[in-house]
Design an enzyme around this catalytic site. Structure first.
Site, mmCIF file in Angstrom:
data_model
loop_
_atom_site.group_PDB
_atom_site.id
_atom_site.type_symbol
_atom_site.label_atom_id
_atom_site.label_comp_id
_atom_site.label_asym_id
_atom_site.label_seq_id
_atom_site.Cartn_x
_atom_site.Cartn_y
_atom_site.Cartn_z
ATOM 1 N N ILE A 254 0.895 -1.150 0.000
ATOM 2 C CA ILE A 254 0.000 0.000 0.000
ATOM 3 C C ILE A 254 0.941 1.209 0.000
ATOM 4 C CG2 ILE A 254 -1.875 1.205 1.158
ATOM 5 C CD1 ILE A 254 -2.618 -1.589 0.138
ATOM 6 N N PRO A 255 1.129 1.866 -1.148
ATOM 7 C CA PRO A 255 2.325 2.692 -1.369
ATOM 8 C C PRO A 255 2.299 4.079 -0.746
ATOM 9 C CG PRO A 255 0.970 2.690 -3.338
ATOM 10 C CD PRO A 255 0.303 1.747 -2.372
ATOM 11 N N CYS A 256 2.361 4.126 0.579
ATOM 12 C CA CYS A 256 2.428 5.428 1.246
ATOM 13 C C CYS A 256 3.736 6.148 0.946
ATOM 14 C CB CYS A 256 2.230 5.274 2.752
ATOM 15 S SG CYS A 256 3.282 4.058 3.544
ATOM 16 N N HIS A 257 4.744 5.421 0.456
ATOM 17 C CA HIS A 257 6.018 6.064 0.109
ATOM 18 C C HIS A 257 5.878 6.977 -1.106
ATOM 19 C CE1 HIS A 257 5.768 2.384 -2.297
ATOM 20 N NE2 HIS A 257 6.557 2.978 -3.183
ATOM 21 N N ARG A 258 4.788 6.852 -1.866
ATOM 22 C CA ARG A 258 4.585 7.704 -3.049
ATOM 23 C C ARG A 258 3.917 9.029 -2.708
ATOM 24 N NH1 ARG A 258 2.163 2.710 -6.484
ATOM 25 N NH2 ARG A 258 4.045 1.404 -6.418
#
Length: 294
Positions: A254-258
């Site tokens: 779940i790409p919270c790094h984006r």
């Protein structure tokens, strides 16, 4: 994408990548602060106390590309380009299937696996298996509900603190250790497989909406907190959206790094800015290799 190597070979490759990430962690943290300056190989090597030859060799083995190419990929993925293009282009890119080649986007979301009452009771009634396994971003803590992956965190040497951080999210759940299951999940997530990766979203309805909104950002792209708030149906709830992003228990998938600041800065990340830069860089390199326009 089918697994084209044996599980033992895939696990061995993940173990090597994980060890290389640990060696490069200091360099990645340094690059996270300076990527906009396009630092040279000699500067990056000196910053971490390695010879340029040794730094280039280990970094290239981990990333599959040179440090120079990696930093250039981050630059192409940074937020200003996304802001100039606008959210509609991000939507169009996602709708066109640009994220399809990424194994980590081939997810089956099983949010109905738990009830709101179970969430309020801090996980009471939920059975969770947990274990350690190597990942391309260091040692990974995998947390698995009966229907899929419910948590992915990373350790930078303090395994107990990493586990405690995840455990306090659902302290009343029934936790049992299963490193073999974690190894299978790591291979499924990072080495491919024939079936979609099942992911269980355990959180409040608003948090789940925000986590689903993050999936709209294709690999190799970034978006601002404001854009993500709009996708989650709360365009003015910047602070609450930031809180939900920070509470995401399934790192990378779940790409919270984006999610980045409006001015393009790589702002705070629960598992470290160096790891955030590593994820964005690897995704941008992958998108570039597939011939996608960043």
């Amino acid at each position: 994408m089918a697994l084209d190597v044996s599980p033992s070979q895939a696990f061995a490759h993940l173990t090597e990548q994980s060890a290389d990430y640990d060696r490069m962690a200091k360099a990645l943290a340094w690059l996270a602060d300076r990527w906009q300056e396009r630092p040279s190989l000699d500067e990056a090597a000196e910053a971490v106390g390695l010879s340029p030859f040794h730094f280039q060799r280990v970094f290239s083995r981990w990333a599959g590309v040179s440090p120079k190419t990696f930093v250039a990929a981050i630059a192409h993925a940074e937020a200003r380009r996304s802001l100039e293009e606008g959210a509609s282009v991000l939507d169009a890119a996602y709708d066109a299937g640009l994220s399809g080649p990424s194994r980590l986007h081939d997810l089956f979301i099983a949010q109905e696996a738990v009830t709101p009452g179970e969430v309020r009771r801090r996980g009471e009634g939920i059975n969770l298996a947990w274990g350690w396994a190597p990942t391309p971003y260091g040692k990974g803590l995998f947390v698995m509900a009966p229907r899929g992956l419910a948590g992915l965190a990373f350790s930078d040497g303090d395994d107990e603190a990493t586990f405690d951080d995840m455990h306090r999210r659902f302290p009343a759940a029934d936790w049992r250790r299963d490193d073999a299951a974690a190894a299978r999940m790591a291979i499924h997530a990072f080495a491919g497989g024939d079936q979609p990766l099942p992911v269980v979203l355990i959180g409040s309805p608003f948090n789940v909406q925000v986590w689903k909104a993050l999936l709209r950002i294709p690999p190799g792209r970034t978006s601002t907190y404001g854009e993500i708030a709009g996708w989650a149906g709360k365009p003015r709830a910047y602070q609450a959206t930031g809180g939900a992003i920070g509470a995401n228990p399934i790192s990378l998938l779940i790409p919270c790094h984006r999610a980045i600041a409006k001015d393009g800065r790589l702002t705070g990340y629960h598992w470290g800015l160096g790891r955030k830069a590593a994820m964005l860089g690897m995704e941008a390199v992958g998108a570039s290799e597939r011939g996608l326009t960043l």
